[in-house]
Design an enzyme around this catalytic site. Structure first.
Site, PDB file in Angstrom:
ATOM      1  N   LEU A 129     -17.632  14.881  12.840  1.00 33.34           N
ATOM      2  CA  LEU A 129     -17.805  15.148  11.405  1.00 33.34           C
ATOM      3  C   LEU A 129     -19.100  15.925  11.172  1.00 33.34           C
ATOM      4  O   LEU A 129     -19.108  16.945  10.480  1.00 33.34           O
ATOM      5  CB  LEU A 129     -17.848  13.805  10.632  1.00 33.34           C
ATOM      6  CG  LEU A 129     -18.078  13.888   9.122  1.00 33.34           C
ATOM      7  CD1 LEU A 129     -16.885  14.548   8.418  1.00 33.34           C
ATOM      8  CD2 LEU A 129     -18.311  12.486   8.524  1.00 33.34           C
ATOM      9  N   SER A 130     -20.199  15.464  11.777  1.00 33.73           N
ATOM     10  CA  SER A 130     -21.534  15.987  11.448  1.00 33.73           C
ATOM     11  C   SER A 130     -21.780  17.398  11.974  1.00 33.73           C
ATOM     12  O   SER A 130     -21.222  17.799  12.997  1.00 33.73           O
ATOM     13  CB  SER A 130     -22.616  15.073  12.051  1.00 33.73           C
ATOM     14  OG  SER A 130     -22.399  13.744  11.671  1.00 33.73           O
ATOM     15  N   ILE A 161     -22.355  14.734  18.630  1.00 32.33           N
ATOM     16  CA  ILE A 161     -21.074  14.054  18.846  1.00 32.33           C
ATOM     17  C   ILE A 161     -21.140  13.108  20.052  1.00 32.33           C
ATOM     18  O   ILE A 161     -21.358  13.532  21.196  1.00 32.33           O
ATOM     19  CB  ILE A 161     -19.922  15.075  18.972  1.00 32.33           C
ATOM     20  CG1 ILE A 161     -19.949  16.046  17.772  1.00 32.33           C
ATOM     21  CG2 ILE A 161     -18.583  14.354  19.080  1.00 32.33           C
ATOM     22  CD1 ILE A 161     -19.976  15.396  16.384  1.00 32.33           C
ATOM     23  N   ASP A 244     -14.744   3.356   6.611  1.00 26.45           N
ATOM     24  CA  ASP A 244     -14.570   2.015   6.025  1.00 26.45           C
ATOM     25  C   ASP A 244     -14.137   1.010   7.095  1.00 26.45           C
ATOM     26  O   ASP A 244     -14.473  -0.168   7.035  1.00 26.45           O
ATOM     27  CB  ASP A 244     -13.490   2.025   4.926  1.00 26.45           C
ATOM     28  CG  ASP A 244     -13.933   2.781   3.682  1.00 26.45           C
ATOM     29  OD1 ASP A 244     -15.142   3.053   3.539  1.00 26.45           O
ATOM     30  OD2 ASP A 244     -13.059   3.079   2.839  1.00 26.45           O
ATOM     31  N   GLN A 283     -45.687 -23.564  16.791  1.00 32.00           N
ATOM     32  CA  GLN A 283     -44.848 -23.443  15.592  1.00 32.00           C
ATOM     33  C   GLN A 283     -44.762 -21.989  15.105  1.00 32.00           C
ATOM     34  O   GLN A 283     -43.723 -21.560  14.596  1.00 32.00           O
ATOM     35  CB  GLN A 283     -45.409 -24.330  14.479  1.00 32.00           C
ATOM     36  CG  GLN A 283     -44.406 -24.572  13.374  1.00 32.00           C
ATOM     37  CD  GLN A 283     -44.961 -25.492  12.315  1.00 32.00           C
ATOM     38  OE1 GLN A 283     -46.053 -25.276  11.779  1.00 32.00           O
ATOM     39  NE2 GLN A 283     -44.219 -26.550  12.008  1.00 32.00           N
ATOM     40  N   GLU A 368     -23.280   6.728  11.743  1.00 34.23           N
ATOM     41  CA  GLU A 368     -22.200   6.337  10.808  1.00 34.23           C
ATOM     42  C   GLU A 368     -22.729   6.235   9.379  1.00 34.23           C
ATOM     43  O   GLU A 368     -22.320   5.390   8.591  1.00 34.23           O
ATOM     44  CB  GLU A 368     -21.456   5.072  11.269  1.00 34.23           C
ATOM     45  CG  GLU A 368     -20.572   5.427  12.445  1.00 34.23           C
ATOM     46  CD  GLU A 368     -19.272   4.681  12.593  1.00 34.23           C
ATOM     47  OE1 GLU A 368     -18.753   4.166  11.572  1.00 34.23           O
ATOM     48  OE2 GLU A 368     -18.762   4.648  13.703  1.00 34.23           O
TER      49      GLU A 368
END
Ligand code: CAA
Ligand code: FAD
Length: 384
Positions: A129-130, A161, A244, A283, A368
Protein backbone atom coordinates in the site's frame (compact mmCIF):
# COMPACT_ATOMS: atom_id res chain seq x y z
CA UNK A 1 -23.64 -10.69 21.08
CA UNK A 2 -24.42 -7.18 19.91
CA UNK A 3 -22.10 -4.87 18.03
CA UNK A 4 -20.99 -3.10 21.13
CA UNK A 5 -21.26 -5.98 23.58
CA UNK A 6 -19.32 -8.65 21.65
CA UNK A 7 -16.70 -10.32 23.79
CA UNK A 8 -14.83 -13.54 23.09
CA UNK A 9 -14.23 -16.94 24.55
CA UNK A 10 -10.99 -18.87 24.49
CA UNK A 11 -11.66 -22.52 23.65
CA UNK A 12 -9.68 -25.65 24.43
CA UNK A 13 -8.56 -25.57 20.81
CA UNK A 14 -7.11 -22.08 21.28
CA UNK A 15 -5.18 -23.28 24.32
CA UNK A 16 -3.92 -26.32 22.39
CA UNK A 17 -2.73 -24.04 19.58
CA UNK A 18 -0.94 -21.83 22.11
CA UNK A 19 0.83 -24.83 23.66
CA UNK A 20 1.84 -26.21 20.26
CA UNK A 21 3.16 -22.88 18.95
CA UNK A 22 4.97 -22.11 22.20
CA UNK A 23 6.73 -25.45 21.96
CA UNK A 24 7.84 -24.80 18.36
CA UNK A 25 8.80 -21.21 19.19
CA UNK A 26 10.99 -22.20 22.10
CA UNK A 27 12.63 -25.19 20.44
CA UNK A 28 12.94 -24.10 16.82
CA UNK A 29 12.71 -20.29 16.64
CA UNK A 30 14.14 -18.83 19.88
CA UNK A 31 17.61 -20.41 19.46
CA UNK A 32 18.15 -18.37 16.26
CA UNK A 33 16.53 -15.07 17.29
CA UNK A 34 19.69 -13.28 18.48
CA UNK A 35 21.66 -14.38 15.42
CA UNK A 36 18.83 -13.40 13.04
CA UNK A 37 18.88 -9.92 14.60
CA UNK A 38 22.68 -9.53 14.72
CA UNK A 39 23.13 -10.66 11.12
CA UNK A 40 19.93 -9.07 9.76
CA UNK A 41 19.08 -12.38 8.13
CA UNK A 42 15.73 -13.94 7.30
CA UNK A 43 14.59 -16.50 9.91
CA UNK A 44 14.36 -19.41 7.50
CA UNK A 45 14.30 -21.91 10.39
CA UNK A 46 11.11 -20.25 11.63
CA UNK A 47 9.51 -20.36 8.20
CA UNK A 48 10.28 -24.07 7.89
CA UNK A 49 9.08 -24.93 11.40
CA UNK A 50 5.87 -22.88 11.12
CA UNK A 51 5.10 -24.30 7.68
CA UNK A 52 5.77 -27.90 8.76
CA UNK A 53 3.30 -27.46 11.62
CA UNK A 54 0.71 -25.58 9.54
CA UNK A 55 1.08 -22.32 11.50
CA UNK A 56 2.39 -20.14 8.65
CA UNK A 57 -1.07 -19.05 7.41
CA UNK A 58 -3.71 -20.64 9.64
CA UNK A 59 -6.36 -18.12 8.59
CA UNK A 60 -6.77 -19.38 4.99
CA UNK A 61 -10.25 -20.94 4.64
CA UNK A 62 -10.54 -24.71 4.34
CA UNK A 63 -12.08 -24.29 0.86
CA UNK A 64 -8.62 -23.20 -0.35
CA UNK A 65 -6.67 -25.87 1.49
CA UNK A 66 -6.11 -23.87 4.68
CA UNK A 67 -6.79 -24.53 8.34
CA UNK A 68 -9.67 -22.07 8.48
CA UNK A 69 -8.54 -20.95 11.93
CA UNK A 70 -10.45 -18.08 13.51
CA UNK A 71 -8.96 -14.64 14.11
CA UNK A 72 -8.11 -15.29 17.77
CA UNK A 73 -6.24 -18.47 16.85
CA UNK A 74 -4.19 -16.51 14.32
CA UNK A 75 -3.45 -13.85 16.96
CA UNK A 76 -2.30 -16.56 19.38
CA UNK A 77 0.09 -17.97 16.76
CA UNK A 78 1.57 -14.51 16.08
CA UNK A 79 1.75 -13.66 19.80
CA UNK A 80 3.61 -16.85 20.72
CA UNK A 81 6.11 -16.48 17.87
CA UNK A 82 6.65 -12.78 18.70
CA UNK A 83 7.33 -13.72 22.33
CA UNK A 84 10.63 -15.19 21.15
CA UNK A 85 11.24 -13.48 17.77
CA UNK A 86 9.26 -10.52 16.44
CA UNK A 87 10.79 -10.85 12.95
CA UNK A 88 9.56 -14.43 12.60
CA UNK A 89 6.05 -13.45 13.70
CA UNK A 90 5.77 -11.40 10.51
CA UNK A 91 5.60 -14.66 8.54
CA UNK A 92 2.05 -15.54 9.68
CA UNK A 93 1.12 -11.86 10.16
CA UNK A 94 2.01 -10.70 6.65
CA UNK A 95 0.65 -13.85 5.03
CA UNK A 96 -2.64 -12.75 6.57
CA UNK A 97 -2.22 -9.06 5.62
CA UNK A 98 -1.42 -9.88 1.99
CA UNK A 99 -4.19 -12.44 1.54
CA UNK A 100 -7.14 -10.82 3.33
CA UNK A 101 -7.80 -8.45 0.38
CA UNK A 102 -8.15 -11.55 -1.81
CA UNK A 103 -10.31 -13.42 0.71
CA UNK A 104 -12.57 -10.36 1.11
CA UNK A 105 -12.93 -9.20 -2.47
CA UNK A 106 -11.31 -11.33 -5.22
CA UNK A 107 -13.11 -13.41 -7.80
CA UNK A 108 -13.39 -17.13 -7.13
CA UNK A 109 -10.89 -17.82 -9.94
CA UNK A 110 -8.30 -15.48 -8.43
CA UNK A 111 -8.81 -16.98 -4.99
CA UNK A 112 -8.20 -20.44 -6.46
CA UNK A 113 -5.12 -19.18 -8.26
CA UNK A 114 -3.42 -17.70 -5.19
CA UNK A 115 -4.74 -18.95 -1.85
CA UNK A 116 -3.96 -22.70 -2.12
CA UNK A 117 -0.27 -21.99 -2.74
CA UNK A 118 -0.13 -19.91 0.46
CA UNK A 119 -2.10 -22.46 2.47
CA UNK A 120 0.27 -25.22 1.33
CA UNK A 121 3.33 -23.15 2.23
CA UNK A 122 4.58 -23.15 -1.36
CA UNK A 123 4.32 -19.35 -1.50
CA UNK A 124 4.09 -16.31 0.75
CA UNK A 125 2.32 -13.02 0.08
CA UNK A 126 3.08 -9.38 0.91
CA UNK A 127 0.92 -6.25 1.03
CA UNK A 128 1.88 -3.15 -0.96
CA UNK A 129 0.00 0.00 0.00
CA UNK A 130 2.64 2.52 1.13
CA UNK A 131 4.84 4.73 -0.99
CA UNK A 132 7.65 7.13 0.00
CA UNK A 133 5.35 10.14 -0.37
CA UNK A 134 2.14 8.34 0.66
CA UNK A 135 2.46 6.64 4.05
CA UNK A 136 -0.16 7.91 6.50
CA UNK A 137 -1.91 9.58 3.57
CA UNK A 138 -2.12 6.31 1.68
CA UNK A 139 -4.72 7.59 -0.81
CA UNK A 140 -2.08 10.00 -2.17
CA UNK A 141 -0.30 7.07 -3.87
CA UNK A 142 1.12 7.60 -7.35
CA UNK A 143 1.61 4.05 -8.65
CA UNK A 144 -0.58 3.74 -11.74
CA UNK A 145 -2.29 0.82 -13.44
CA UNK A 146 -3.91 1.02 -16.89
CA UNK A 147 -5.83 -1.57 -18.82
CA UNK A 148 -4.17 -2.55 -22.09
CA UNK A 149 -6.17 -5.20 -23.93
CA UNK A 150 -6.13 -8.33 -21.76
CA UNK A 151 -3.55 -6.96 -19.35
CA UNK A 152 -3.08 -4.44 -16.59
CA UNK A 153 0.15 -2.47 -16.89
CA UNK A 154 1.59 -1.10 -13.62
CA UNK A 155 4.12 1.71 -13.22
CA UNK A 156 5.51 3.18 -10.01
CA UNK A 157 7.27 2.33 -6.76
CA UNK A 158 5.93 0.93 -3.50
CA UNK A 159 7.97 1.50 -0.32
CA UNK A 160 8.54 -0.34 2.95
CA UNK A 161 7.10 -3.66 1.83
CA UNK A 162 7.53 -6.40 4.45
CA UNK A 163 8.88 -9.78 3.36
CA UNK A 164 9.78 -8.38 -0.07
CA UNK A 165 11.86 -10.80 -2.08
CA UNK A 166 10.74 -13.70 0.11
CA UNK A 167 7.12 -13.52 -1.03
CA UNK A 168 6.05 -14.95 -4.37
CA UNK A 169 2.80 -12.93 -4.41
CA UNK A 170 2.20 -9.20 -3.80
CA UNK A 171 -1.15 -7.52 -3.25
CA UNK A 172 -0.62 -4.07 -4.73
CA UNK A 173 -2.83 -0.99 -4.65
CA UNK A 174 -2.55 1.37 -7.65
CA UNK A 175 -4.41 4.32 -9.13
CA UNK A 176 -6.65 3.44 -12.07
CA UNK A 177 -8.66 6.68 -12.19
CA UNK A 178 -6.80 9.70 -10.73
CA UNK A 179 -9.87 11.94 -10.94
CA UNK A 180 -11.68 9.84 -8.37
CA UNK A 181 -8.96 10.01 -5.66
CA UNK A 182 -9.54 7.23 -3.06
CA UNK A 183 -12.35 5.81 -5.19
CA UNK A 184 -10.04 5.63 -8.20
CA UNK A 185 -7.65 3.13 -6.58
CA UNK A 186 -7.74 -0.57 -7.45
CA UNK A 187 -6.09 -3.65 -5.94
CA UNK A 188 -4.11 -6.23 -7.90
CA UNK A 189 -2.16 -9.42 -7.36
CA UNK A 190 1.35 -9.41 -8.79
CA UNK A 191 3.66 -12.43 -8.97
CA UNK A 192 7.39 -11.92 -8.55
CA UNK A 193 8.01 -13.51 -11.96
CA UNK A 194 5.72 -11.05 -13.75
CA UNK A 195 7.60 -9.00 -16.38
CA UNK A 196 8.53 -5.49 -15.24
CA UNK A 197 8.52 -6.31 -11.51
CA UNK A 198 11.62 -5.93 -9.32
CA UNK A 199 12.50 -5.77 -5.62
CA UNK A 200 14.89 -3.12 -4.26
CA UNK A 201 17.66 -3.42 -1.66
CA UNK A 202 16.85 -4.15 2.00
CA UNK A 203 16.29 -1.19 4.34
CA UNK A 204 18.76 -1.06 7.27
CA UNK A 205 16.47 -0.91 10.27
CA UNK A 206 16.44 -0.40 14.06
CA UNK A 207 14.56 -3.63 14.70
CA UNK A 208 12.71 -6.56 13.14
CA UNK A 209 15.98 -7.02 11.32
CA UNK A 210 15.10 -10.54 10.22
CA UNK A 211 12.15 -9.32 8.20
CA UNK A 212 13.24 -7.86 4.85
CA UNK A 213 11.70 -4.46 4.06
CA UNK A 214 12.23 -3.22 0.50
CA UNK A 215 10.84 -1.11 -2.30
CA UNK A 216 8.93 -2.73 -5.15
CA UNK A 217 9.50 -1.39 -8.66
CA UNK A 218 6.92 -1.62 -11.43
CA UNK A 219 8.23 -0.73 -14.91
CA UNK A 220 5.47 -1.51 -17.40
CA UNK A 221 4.80 -4.50 -15.18
CA UNK A 222 2.25 -6.51 -17.10
CA UNK A 223 -0.24 -8.85 -15.44
CA UNK A 224 -3.34 -10.65 -16.75
CA UNK A 225 -6.56 -8.61 -16.59
CA UNK A 226 -8.18 -11.07 -14.18
CA UNK A 227 -5.58 -10.36 -11.50
CA UNK A 228 -7.56 -7.32 -10.33
CA UNK A 229 -9.11 -7.81 -6.87
CA UNK A 230 -12.79 -6.89 -7.16
CA UNK A 231 -14.06 -4.07 -9.37
CA UNK A 232 -11.90 -1.12 -10.47
CA UNK A 233 -12.06 1.69 -7.92
CA UNK A 234 -12.72 -0.55 -4.91
CA UNK A 235 -9.05 -1.15 -4.02
CA UNK A 236 -8.64 1.52 -1.34
CA UNK A 237 -11.72 0.36 0.55
CA UNK A 238 -10.51 -3.23 0.30
CA UNK A 239 -7.11 -2.12 1.61
CA UNK A 240 -8.61 -0.28 4.60
CA UNK A 241 -11.15 -3.03 5.33
CA UNK A 242 -8.23 -5.45 5.38
CA UNK A 243 -6.53 -3.38 8.08
CA UNK A 244 -9.66 -3.73 10.23
CA UNK A 245 -8.90 -7.47 10.27
CA UNK A 246 -5.13 -7.22 10.58
CA UNK A 247 -4.44 -4.37 13.01
CA UNK A 248 -5.32 -6.84 15.79
CA UNK A 249 -2.55 -9.12 14.50
CA UNK A 250 -0.03 -6.31 14.98
CA UNK A 251 -1.54 -5.89 18.45
CA UNK A 252 -0.89 -9.60 18.98
CA UNK A 253 2.69 -9.17 17.84
CA UNK A 254 3.08 -6.32 20.34
CA UNK A 255 1.57 -8.40 23.17
CA UNK A 256 3.97 -11.23 22.35
CA UNK A 257 7.02 -8.95 22.39
CA UNK A 258 5.89 -7.44 25.70
CA UNK A 259 5.25 -10.87 27.25
CA UNK A 260 8.70 -12.05 26.18
CA UNK A 261 10.29 -9.02 27.85
CA UNK A 262 8.22 -9.43 31.02
CA UNK A 263 9.11 -13.13 31.28
CA UNK A 264 12.80 -12.33 30.84
CA UNK A 265 12.62 -9.55 33.47
CA UNK A 266 10.89 -11.78 36.04
CA UNK A 267 13.54 -14.46 35.63
CA UNK A 268 16.37 -11.93 35.85
CA UNK A 269 15.25 -10.09 38.99
CA UNK A 270 14.79 -13.37 40.85
CA UNK A 271 18.34 -14.33 40.03
CA UNK A 272 20.19 -11.03 40.35
CA UNK A 273 21.55 -10.17 43.79
CA UNK A 274 22.31 -6.65 45.09
CA UNK A 275 22.48 -5.41 48.69
CA UNK A 276 22.70 -9.07 49.71
CA UNK A 277 19.29 -10.03 48.35
CA UNK A 278 17.54 -10.67 45.05
CA UNK A 279 16.57 -7.43 43.31
CA UNK A 280 13.09 -8.94 42.91
CA UNK A 281 12.62 -8.56 46.66
CA UNK A 282 12.63 -4.75 46.40
CA UNK A 283 9.19 -3.21 46.30
CA UNK A 284 10.37 -0.62 43.74
CA UNK A 285 11.07 -3.50 41.37
CA UNK A 286 7.94 -5.48 42.28
CA UNK A 287 5.65 -2.54 41.52
CA UNK A 288 7.25 -2.15 38.10
CA UNK A 289 6.62 -5.85 37.39
CA UNK A 290 3.02 -5.53 38.56
CA UNK A 291 2.41 -2.57 36.24
CA UNK A 292 3.98 -4.46 33.33
CA UNK A 293 1.76 -7.49 33.98
CA UNK A 294 -1.42 -5.37 34.19
CA UNK A 295 -0.67 -3.66 30.91
CA UNK A 296 0.20 -6.84 29.02
CA UNK A 297 -2.92 -8.63 30.21
CA UNK A 298 -5.18 -5.67 29.36
CA UNK A 299 -3.61 -5.39 25.90
CA UNK A 300 -4.05 -9.11 25.26
CA UNK A 301 -7.76 -8.94 26.08
CA UNK A 302 -8.34 -5.90 23.86
CA UNK A 303 -6.53 -7.63 20.99
CA UNK A 304 -8.74 -10.73 21.32
CA UNK A 305 -11.88 -8.59 21.55
CA UNK A 306 -10.87 -6.78 18.35
CA UNK A 307 -10.07 -10.05 16.58
CA UNK A 308 -13.43 -11.53 17.56
CA UNK A 309 -15.29 -8.32 16.66
CA UNK A 310 -14.14 -8.61 13.06
CA UNK A 311 -15.69 -12.05 12.79
CA UNK A 312 -18.86 -11.00 14.61
CA UNK A 313 -19.32 -8.30 11.96
CA UNK A 314 -19.42 -5.56 14.56
CA UNK A 315 -20.14 -2.12 13.12
CA UNK A 316 -17.43 -0.70 15.38
CA UNK A 317 -14.69 -3.05 14.18
CA UNK A 318 -12.63 -0.22 12.63
CA UNK A 319 -12.51 1.62 15.96
CA UNK A 320 -11.85 -1.43 18.13
CA UNK A 321 -9.10 -2.72 15.80
CA UNK A 322 -7.38 0.66 15.82
CA UNK A 323 -7.68 0.76 19.63
CA UNK A 324 -6.18 -2.69 20.03
CA UNK A 325 -3.24 -1.94 17.73
CA UNK A 326 -2.45 1.42 19.34
CA UNK A 327 -2.94 0.27 22.93
CA UNK A 328 -0.96 -2.96 22.60
CA UNK A 329 1.91 -1.32 20.76
CA UNK A 330 2.17 1.49 23.31
CA UNK A 331 2.18 -1.20 26.01
CA UNK A 332 4.92 -3.11 24.18
CA UNK A 333 7.11 0.00 24.06
CA UNK A 334 6.57 0.75 27.77
CA UNK A 335 7.03 -2.82 28.96
CA UNK A 336 10.15 -3.53 26.90
CA UNK A 337 11.70 -0.24 28.07
CA UNK A 338 10.97 -1.18 31.69
CA UNK A 339 12.40 -4.66 31.10
CA UNK A 340 15.69 -3.10 29.98
CA UNK A 341 15.60 -0.96 33.13
CA UNK A 342 15.12 -4.02 35.35
CA UNK A 343 18.17 -5.70 33.80
CA UNK A 344 20.31 -2.66 34.68
CA UNK A 345 23.50 -2.38 32.60
CA UNK A 346 23.10 -5.94 31.36
CA UNK A 347 19.83 -4.96 29.72
CA UNK A 348 21.68 -2.47 27.55
CA UNK A 349 23.88 -5.17 26.03
CA UNK A 350 23.27 -7.74 23.34
CA UNK A 351 24.02 -10.48 25.88
CA UNK A 352 20.33 -10.48 26.81
CA UNK A 353 17.25 -10.35 24.57
CA UNK A 354 15.51 -7.34 26.12
CA UNK A 355 17.36 -4.67 24.13
CA UNK A 356 16.31 -6.44 20.91
CA UNK A 357 12.74 -6.63 22.17
CA UNK A 358 12.78 -2.88 22.90
CA UNK A 359 14.02 -2.15 19.36
CA UNK A 360 11.51 -4.57 17.86
CA UNK A 361 8.62 -3.10 19.88
CA UNK A 362 9.12 0.35 18.32
CA UNK A 363 7.91 -0.68 14.87
CA UNK A 364 4.54 -1.80 16.24
CA UNK A 365 3.76 1.87 16.99
CA UNK A 366 4.57 2.81 13.38
CA UNK A 367 3.38 0.22 10.86
CA UNK A 368 -0.15 -0.71 9.84
CA UNK A 369 -0.78 2.97 10.44
CA UNK A 370 1.10 5.03 13.04
CA UNK A 371 -0.48 5.35 16.46
CA UNK A 372 -1.40 8.95 15.67
CA UNK A 373 -3.37 7.60 12.68
CA UNK A 374 -5.03 4.99 14.94
CA UNK A 375 -6.06 7.76 17.32
CA UNK A 376 -7.39 9.75 14.36
CA UNK A 377 -9.44 6.72 13.24
CA UNK A 378 -10.77 6.17 16.78
CA UNK A 379 -11.71 9.84 17.24
CA UNK A 380 -13.34 10.06 13.78
CA UNK A 381 -15.49 7.07 14.70
CA UNK A 382 -16.50 8.63 18.02
CA UNK A 383 -17.36 12.00 16.49
CA UNK A 384 -19.12 10.72 13.36
N1 CAA B 1 -13.21 -0.05 5.65
C1 CAA B 1 -13.81 0.20 4.43
N2 CAA B 1 -13.85 1.43 3.87
C2 CAA B 1 -13.28 2.45 4.55
C3 CAA B 1 -12.66 2.27 5.80
C4 CAA B 1 -12.63 0.96 6.35
N3 CAA B 1 -12.05 0.72 7.53
N4 CAA B 1 -12.19 3.46 6.24
C5 CAA B 1 -12.50 4.35 5.29
N5 CAA B 1 -13.17 3.75 4.28
C6 CAA B 1 -13.70 4.37 3.05
C7 CAA B 1 -14.39 5.68 3.35
O1 CAA B 1 -15.75 5.48 3.68
C8 CAA B 1 -14.20 6.44 2.06
O2 CAA B 1 -15.16 6.00 1.12
P1 CAA B 1 -16.23 7.08 0.46
O3 CAA B 1 -15.39 8.11 -0.22
O4 CAA B 1 -17.00 6.23 -0.50
O5 CAA B 1 -17.01 7.61 1.60
C9 CAA B 1 -12.85 5.96 1.54
O6 CAA B 1 -12.61 4.69 2.18
C10 CAA B 1 -11.72 6.90 1.89
O7 CAA B 1 -11.74 7.06 3.31
P2 CAA B 1 -11.25 8.38 4.05
O8 CAA B 1 -11.89 9.58 3.41
O9 CAA B 1 -11.40 8.18 5.50
O10 CAA B 1 -9.72 8.37 3.60
P3 CAA B 1 -8.50 9.24 4.02
O11 CAA B 1 -7.72 9.56 2.81
O12 CAA B 1 -8.92 10.35 4.92
O13 CAA B 1 -7.55 8.20 4.86
C11 CAA B 1 -6.81 6.90 6.69
C12 CAA B 1 -7.98 7.38 5.83
C13 CAA B 1 -7.45 6.27 7.91
C14 CAA B 1 -5.87 8.00 7.14
C15 CAA B 1 -6.00 5.86 5.88
O14 CAA B 1 -5.32 6.48 4.82
C16 CAA B 1 -5.03 5.10 6.73
O15 CAA B 1 -5.42 4.16 7.41
N6 CAA B 1 -3.72 5.48 6.70
C17 CAA B 1 -2.69 4.69 7.32
C18 CAA B 1 -2.08 3.80 6.29
C19 CAA B 1 -1.76 2.46 6.83
O16 CAA B 1 -2.33 1.98 7.80
N7 CAA B 1 -0.84 1.78 6.17
C20 CAA B 1 -0.49 0.45 6.56
C21 CAA B 1 0.39 -0.17 5.52
S1 CAA B 1 0.61 -1.90 5.85
C22 CAA B 1 1.89 -2.04 6.93
O17 CAA B 1 2.31 -1.11 7.56
C23 CAA B 1 2.49 -3.43 6.99
C24 CAA B 1 2.79 -4.08 8.22
O18 CAA B 1 2.30 -3.75 9.26
C25 CAA B 1 3.63 -5.26 8.20
P1 FAD C 1 4.44 9.75 7.66
O1 FAD C 1 3.07 9.56 7.14
O2 FAD C 1 5.37 10.62 6.90
O3 FAD C 1 4.36 10.26 9.15
C1 FAD C 1 5.37 11.03 9.80
C2 FAD C 1 4.82 11.42 11.17
O4 FAD C 1 3.68 12.30 11.01
C3 FAD C 1 4.33 10.23 11.99
O5 FAD C 1 4.61 10.43 13.36
C4 FAD C 1 2.83 10.27 11.76
O6 FAD C 1 2.07 9.64 12.79
C5 FAD C 1 2.57 11.76 11.72
N1 FAD C 1 1.34 12.08 10.99
C6 FAD C 1 1.09 11.94 9.67
N2 FAD C 1 -0.16 12.32 9.38
C7 FAD C 1 -0.72 12.70 10.54
C8 FAD C 1 -2.00 13.22 10.92
N3 FAD C 1 -2.98 13.38 10.02
N4 FAD C 1 -2.23 13.52 12.22
C9 FAD C 1 -1.24 13.34 13.14
N5 FAD C 1 -0.01 12.86 12.86
C10 FAD C 1 0.24 12.55 11.57
N6 FAD C 1 3.56 -0.49 4.24
C11 FAD C 1 2.95 -1.38 3.39
O7 FAD C 1 2.11 -1.00 2.59
N7 FAD C 1 3.26 -2.70 3.45
C12 FAD C 1 4.15 -3.20 4.32
O8 FAD C 1 4.38 -4.42 4.33
C13 FAD C 1 4.82 -2.31 5.20
N8 FAD C 1 5.76 -2.76 6.08
C14 FAD C 1 6.51 -1.86 6.78
C15 FAD C 1 7.61 -2.32 7.52
C16 FAD C 1 8.43 -1.41 8.16
C17 FAD C 1 9.61 -1.89 8.90
C18 FAD C 1 8.14 -0.02 8.10
C19 FAD C 1 9.04 1.00 8.76
C20 FAD C 1 7.03 0.42 7.41
C21 FAD C 1 6.21 -0.49 6.73
N9 FAD C 1 5.14 -0.05 5.96
C22 FAD C 1 4.49 -0.93 5.13
C23 FAD C 1 4.84 1.37 5.87
C24 FAD C 1 4.12 1.92 7.10
O9 FAD C 1 2.77 1.55 7.11
C25 FAD C 1 4.30 3.45 7.10
O10 FAD C 1 5.65 3.71 7.42
C26 FAD C 1 3.37 4.15 8.06
O11 FAD C 1 2.03 4.03 7.65
C27 FAD C 1 3.72 5.63 8.22
O12 FAD C 1 3.92 6.27 7.00
P2 FAD C 1 5.23 7.19 6.78
O13 FAD C 1 6.39 6.33 7.12
O14 FAD C 1 5.18 7.75 5.41
O15 FAD C 1 5.13 8.32 7.85
Amino acid sequence: MGNNGGLYALTEEHEAIRAAVRDIAEREIAPFAAEVDADSRYPIEAQKALTAAGFHATHIPEAYGGEGADAIATCIVIEEVARVDASASLIPAVNKLGSVPIILSASEELKQQVLPSIAAGRAMISYGLSEREAGSDAAAMKTRARLDGDSWVLNGTKAWITNSGISEWYTVMAVTDPEKKANGISAFVVHRDDPGFAVGPKERKMGIKGSPTCELYFSDCTIPADRIIGAPGTGFKTALRTLDFTRPTIGAQAVGIAQGALDAAVAYVKDRTQFGTSVGSFQGVQFMLADMEMKVEAARHLVYVAAARGEQGGADVTRVSASAKAFASDVAMQVTTDAVQLFGGAGYTMDFPVERMMRDAKITQIYEGTNQIQRMVIARSLLR
